[in-house]
Design a protein around this motif. Structure first.
Motif, PDB file in Angstrom:
ATOM      1  N   PHE A  27     -41.295  55.517   6.727  1.00 24.60           N
ATOM      2  CA  PHE A  27     -41.893  56.211   5.597  1.00 24.60           C
ATOM      3  C   PHE A  27     -42.231  57.631   6.044  1.00 24.60           C
ATOM      4  O   PHE A  27     -42.251  57.936   7.229  1.00 24.60           O
ATOM      5  CB  PHE A  27     -43.145  55.492   5.084  1.00 24.60           C
ATOM      6  N   THR A  28     -42.506  58.489   5.088  1.00 21.81           N
ATOM      7  CA  THR A  28     -42.899  59.860   5.420  1.00 21.81           C
ATOM      8  C   THR A  28     -44.413  59.989   5.281  1.00 21.81           C
ATOM      9  O   THR A  28     -45.032  59.343   4.430  1.00 21.81           O
ATOM     10  CB  THR A  28     -42.209  60.877   4.508  1.00 21.81           C
ATOM     11  N   LEU A  29     -44.977  60.850   6.110  1.00 24.94           N
ATOM     12  CA  LEU A  29     -46.427  60.920   6.207  1.00 24.94           C
ATOM     13  C   LEU A  29     -47.103  61.588   5.018  1.00 24.94           C
ATOM     14  O   LEU A  29     -48.281  61.379   4.783  1.00 24.94           O
ATOM     15  CB  LEU A  29     -46.815  61.695   7.480  1.00 24.94           C
ATOM     16  N   ASP A  30     -46.361  62.360   4.266  1.00 24.16           N
ATOM     17  CA  ASP A  30     -46.966  63.276   3.297  1.00 24.16           C
ATOM     18  C   ASP A  30     -47.985  62.616   2.367  1.00 24.16           C
ATOM     19  O   ASP A  30     -49.022  63.196   2.049  1.00 24.16           O
ATOM     20  CB  ASP A  30     -45.871  63.927   2.447  1.00 24.16           C
ATOM     21  N   ASP A  31     -47.709  61.402   1.913  1.00 27.10           N
ATOM     22  CA  ASP A  31     -48.563  60.758   0.924  1.00 27.10           C
ATOM     23  C   ASP A  31     -49.509  59.729   1.523  1.00 27.10           C
ATOM     24  O   ASP A  31     -50.138  58.976   0.791  1.00 27.10           O
ATOM     25  CB  ASP A  31     -47.701  60.069  -0.141  1.00 27.10           C
ATOM     26  N   TYR A  32     -49.625  59.713   2.842  1.00 26.00           N
ATOM     27  CA  TYR A  32     -50.429  58.684   3.496  1.00 26.00           C
ATOM     28  C   TYR A  32     -51.628  59.294   4.226  1.00 26.00           C
ATOM     29  O   TYR A  32     -51.542  60.358   4.832  1.00 26.00           O
ATOM     30  CB  TYR A  32     -49.578  57.896   4.498  1.00 26.00           C
ATOM     31  N   THR A  33     -52.712  58.567   4.141  1.00 27.23           N
ATOM     32  CA  THR A  33     -53.915  58.877   4.901  1.00 27.23           C
ATOM     33  C   THR A  33     -53.930  57.998   6.147  1.00 27.23           C
ATOM     34  O   THR A  33     -53.594  56.811   6.084  1.00 27.23           O
ATOM     35  CB  THR A  33     -55.163  58.619   4.050  1.00 27.23           C
ATOM     36  N   PHE A  34     -54.314  58.602   7.264  1.00 32.69           N
ATOM     37  CA  PHE A  34     -54.340  57.890   8.539  1.00 32.69           C
ATOM     38  C   PHE A  34     -55.744  57.864   9.119  1.00 32.69           C
ATOM     39  O   PHE A  34     -56.479  58.844   9.044  1.00 32.69           O
ATOM     40  CB  PHE A  34     -53.410  58.589   9.543  1.00 32.69           C
ATOM     41  N   THR A  35     -56.064  56.737   9.714  1.00 33.41           N
ATOM     42  CA  THR A  35     -57.336  56.596  10.410  1.00 33.41           C
ATOM     43  C   THR A  35     -57.112  55.967  11.775  1.00 33.41           C
ATOM     44  O   THR A  35     -56.307  55.037  11.908  1.00 33.41           O
ATOM     45  CB  THR A  35     -58.314  55.735   9.597  1.00 33.41           C
ATOM     46  N   TRP A  36     -57.804  56.497  12.755  1.00 34.29           N
ATOM     47  CA  TRP A  36     -57.843  55.869  14.076  1.00 34.29           C
ATOM     48  C   TRP A  36     -59.061  54.947  14.102  1.00 34.29           C
ATOM     49  O   TRP A  36     -60.189  55.372  13.811  1.00 34.29           O
ATOM     50  CB  TRP A  36     -57.965  56.910  15.172  1.00 34.29           C
ATOM     51  N   PHE A  37     -58.811  53.695  14.445  1.00 31.80           N
ATOM     52  CA  PHE A  37     -59.862  52.715  14.666  1.00 31.80           C
ATOM     53  C   PHE A  37     -59.907  52.392  16.159  1.00 31.80           C
ATOM     54  O   PHE A  37     -58.954  52.642  16.893  1.00 31.80           O
ATOM     55  CB  PHE A  37     -59.569  51.412  13.901  1.00 31.80           C
ATOM     56  N   PRO A  88     -67.953  56.563  28.881  1.00 34.46           N
ATOM     57  CA  PRO A  88     -67.632  55.137  29.103  1.00 34.46           C
ATOM     58  C   PRO A  88     -67.680  54.317  27.816  1.00 34.46           C
ATOM     59  O   PRO A  88     -66.893  53.372  27.660  1.00 34.46           O
ATOM     60  CB  PRO A  88     -68.705  54.702  30.101  1.00 34.46           C
ATOM     61  N   GLU A  89     -68.559  54.687  26.898  1.00 28.46           N
ATOM     62  CA  GLU A  89     -68.656  53.932  25.639  1.00 28.46           C
ATOM     63  C   GLU A  89     -67.468  54.166  24.704  1.00 28.46           C
ATOM     64  O   GLU A  89     -67.360  53.519  23.665  1.00 28.46           O
ATOM     65  CB  GLU A  89     -69.960  54.270  24.905  1.00 28.46           C
ATOM     66  N   ASP A  90     -66.576  55.098  25.063  1.00 25.04           N
ATOM     67  CA  ASP A  90     -65.343  55.281  24.294  1.00 25.04           C
ATOM     68  C   ASP A  90     -64.256  54.286  24.710  1.00 25.04           C
ATOM     69  O   ASP A  90     -63.192  54.242  24.080  1.00 25.04           O
ATOM     70  CB  ASP A  90     -64.805  56.706  24.485  1.00 25.04           C
ATOM     71  N   THR A  91     -64.519  53.516  25.759  1.00 23.70           N
ATOM     72  CA  THR A  91     -63.547  52.528  26.217  1.00 23.70           C
ATOM     73  C   THR A  91     -63.285  51.498  25.123  1.00 23.70           C
ATOM     74  O   THR A  91     -64.212  50.888  24.592  1.00 23.70           O
ATOM     75  CB  THR A  91     -64.059  51.821  27.481  1.00 23.70           C
ATOM     76  N   ALA A  92     -62.010  51.340  24.767  1.00 19.35           N
ATOM     77  CA  ALA A  92     -61.629  50.433  23.683  1.00 19.35           C
ATOM     78  C   ALA A  92     -60.111  50.450  23.542  1.00 19.35           C
ATOM     79  O   ALA A  92     -59.427  51.291  24.138  1.00 19.35           O
ATOM     80  CB  ALA A  92     -62.261  50.869  22.358  1.00 19.35           C
ATOM     81  N   VAL A  93     -59.617  49.522  22.728  1.00 19.35           N
ATOM     82  CA  VAL A  93     -58.239  49.619  22.251  1.00 19.35           C
ATOM     83  C   VAL A  93     -58.271  50.465  20.980  1.00 19.35           C
ATOM     84  O   VAL A  93     -59.057  50.188  20.069  1.00 19.35           O
ATOM     85  CB  VAL A  93     -57.635  48.238  21.969  1.00 19.35           C
ATOM     86  N   TYR A  94     -57.437  51.474  20.945  1.00 14.33           N
ATOM     87  CA  TYR A  94     -57.386  52.388  19.804  1.00 14.33           C
ATOM     88  C   TYR A  94     -56.163  52.059  18.957  1.00 14.33           C
ATOM     89  O   TYR A  94     -55.050  51.946  19.466  1.00 14.33           O
ATOM     90  CB  TYR A  94     -57.325  53.836  20.286  1.00 14.33           C
ATOM     91  N   TYR A  95     -56.405  51.934  17.652  1.00 10.17           N
ATOM     92  CA  TYR A  95     -55.360  51.583  16.696  1.00 10.17           C
ATOM     93  C   TYR A  95     -55.181  52.699  15.670  1.00 10.17           C
ATOM     94  O   TYR A  95     -56.161  53.292  15.213  1.00 10.17           O
ATOM     95  CB  TYR A  95     -55.727  50.306  15.942  1.00 10.17           C
ATOM     96  N   CYS A  96     -53.945  52.915  15.298  1.00  6.39           N
ATOM     97  CA  CYS A  96     -53.609  53.828  14.222  1.00  6.39           C
ATOM     98  C   CYS A  96     -53.347  52.986  12.968  1.00  6.39           C
ATOM     99  O   CYS A  96     -52.665  51.956  13.047  1.00  6.39           O
ATOM    100  CB  CYS A  96     -52.361  54.610  14.619  1.00  6.39           C
TER     101      CYS A  96
END
Length: 124
Positions: A27-37, A88-96
């Protein structure tokens, strides 16, 4: 087929920096909103930063405000998360995660497409 692939995680010392990438295909990004969790061991998944499809408007959770920067390159179909002054508290698995439309949300079920995650470890 919509696919998101994260990369750029790793081990970094406190105060260091990383740049995560989320490559989108199907898909193309233009119409999508993205969040990092992100999700740390024993904790719930939390939204960290969002970039809207509308004019690239951005939002950040308080704990990363001023340290993280989200951006997107629609031509490369890629979203980035620049993380500075890591703790250190930023340690995590990051998801898009991606959702159609302009609305940013910290509510994970509102996102229909997810990557597999990339591990970030902040430790001395």
């Amino acid at each position: 087929q919509v696919r998101l692939v994260e990369s750029g995680g790793g081990l970094v010392q406190p105060g260091g920096s990383l740049r995560l990438s989320c490559a989108a295909s199907g898909f193309t990004l233009d119409d999508y909103t993205f969040t990092w969790f992100r999700q740390a061991p024993g904790k719930e998944r939390e939204g960290v930063s969002c970039i809207s499809s509308r004019d690239g408007w951005t939002d950040y959770v308080n704990s990363v405000q001023g340290r993280f920067t989200i951006s997107r390159d629609n031509a490369k179909n890629t979203v980035y998360l620049r993380m500075n002054n890591l703790k250190p508290e930023d340690t995590a698995v990051y998801y898009c995660a991606a959702t159609w439309g302009p609305a940013c949300s910290w509510w994970a079920p509102s996102y229909g497409s997810w990557g597999q995650g990339t591990q970030v470890n902040v430790s001395s």
